[in-house]
Design an enzyme around this catalytic site. Structure first.
Site, PDB file in Angstrom:
ATOM      1  N   GLY A  28       0.824  -1.194   0.000  1.00 32.85           N
ATOM      2  CA  GLY A  28       0.000   0.000   0.000  1.00 32.85           C
ATOM      3  C   GLY A  28       0.860   1.247   0.000  1.00 32.85           C
ATOM      4  O   GLY A  28       2.028   1.225  -0.416  1.00 32.85           O
ATOM      5  N   CYS A  29       0.303   2.350   0.463  1.00 31.47           N
ATOM      6  CA  CYS A  29       1.022   3.628   0.495  1.00 31.47           C
ATOM      7  C   CYS A  29       2.310   3.496   1.300  1.00 31.47           C
ATOM      8  O   CYS A  29       2.302   3.042   2.441  1.00 31.47           O
ATOM      9  CB  CYS A  29       0.133   4.704   1.102  1.00 31.47           C
ATOM     10  N   PHE A  30       3.423   3.918   0.707  1.00 25.24           N
ATOM     11  CA  PHE A  30       4.704   3.702   1.381  1.00 25.24           C
ATOM     12  C   PHE A  30       4.911   4.596   2.598  1.00 25.24           C
ATOM     13  O   PHE A  30       5.788   4.344   3.416  1.00 25.24           O
ATOM     14  CB  PHE A  30       5.897   3.806   0.442  1.00 25.24           C
TER      15      PHE A  30
END
Length: 303
Positions: free
Chosen positions: A137-139
């Protein structure tokens, strides 16, 4: 996914066959791992390979969970495909008594790409550190979690899986590149092992939602493990098999396992984003609850 030539598409996507004795891996005997040409998922180790004198590369074993078997419509043969992307590999035969395992995976060379052992096991002789690369997902969230672990020396947000030409935030966010948002981790295996990193990874995201984490949707948010060596290939497959057997989630795990190729660092404003911008709405509503949950579970692993 890799871009394929017309002939590669013919074999891998249209289930064609290359001419016997024409492929580059027929007599190939180097040490390493054979991966899917289309998605780079590890398929076979070099120790699985043997000379069947049939005109195509032959293997008498596979990396666990890497290959899917499907009987042909006429029932005469069993097709083998990459379990991750469905790319056509060839056919599997049993009962020929060519090796002790009595099985032969007959695979088109063009369906594979080879990763030599020295490339897979790049560990600098002057250091004990190792690398791990995960997409979950979003880093911003993933970086914040792994940066807190004792034994993790550095965590860098970036992009993996695509080309250098489109390794930038705007392009990746469009969902039209082959990149995933990833964290590139340097760790000391004498303090924290790879299996512990995998445990944290699967605790910190939902590995059953395809190309999605919460409201973040697109292939850039896919669940993926980019493996740096054959030991990581085995560890990742074994761990996913264990989680599947435990039935922790009601839906199947869709995490990809892909051979690491190249990492492209994200723009500098992404560095330590949660630590620097924790007051922002996205960080408060999405990142912080997940961060707090994982940190509470792994309190004994924190720095």
């Amino acid at each position: 996914m890799n871009n394929l030539t017309e002939f590669e598409k013919y074999v891998i996507e249209q289930k064609g066959t290359e001419r016997p004795f024409s492929g580059e891996y027929v007599d190939h005997d180097a040490q390493g791992v054979y991966c899917c040409k289309k998605c780079l998922a590890p398929l076979y180790k070099s120790e699985h390979k043997f000379n069947a004198h049939c005109g195509w590369p032959a293997f008498d074993d596979e990396i666990a969970g890497a290959v899917k078997r499907t009987p042909d419509a006429d029932g005469r043969r069993v097709e083998i495909t990459c379990h991750q992307c469905g790319g056509h590999l060839g056919h599997v035969f049993e009962g020929e008594m060519l090796t002790d395992k009595n099985i032969r995976h007959c695979v088109n060379s063009v369906s594979m790409v080879f990763k030599p052992v020295d490339e897979l096991n790049q560990v600098a002789s002057q250091t004990r550190t190792q690398k791990a690369t995960f997409g979950a997902g979003c880093f911003w969230c993933v970086e914040a979690i792994f940066a807190q672990l004792n034994g993790v020396l550095s965590v860098q947000s970036g992009y993996c899986g695509g080309d250098a030409s489109d390794a930038n935030y705007d392009a990746v966010c469009s969902g039209k590149t082959a990149h995933a948002e990833v964290v590139h981790i340097t760790f000391d295996p004498n303090i924290i092992n790879y299996e512990t990193l995998l445990t944290v990874l699967f605790e910190s995201h939902d590995p059953t939602t395809l190309n999605q984490q919460g409201n973040d949707k697109g292939p850039q948010y896919r669940s993926v493990i980019f493996t740096h060596n054959s030991q990581q290939v085995d560890a990742a497959n074994t761990f996913i098999e264990y989680l599947t057997a435990q039935r922790i989630w009601p839906n199947p795990i869709v995490t990809q396992i892909t051979a690491f190729d190249a990492f492209y660092a994200a723009e500098s404003y992404h560095d330590e984003y949660f630590a620097k911008h924790g007051e922002q709405p996205y960080c408060q509503l999405v990142v912080k609850p997940k961060f707090d949950k994982v940190m509470a579970k792994f309190a004994d692993k924190r720095k």
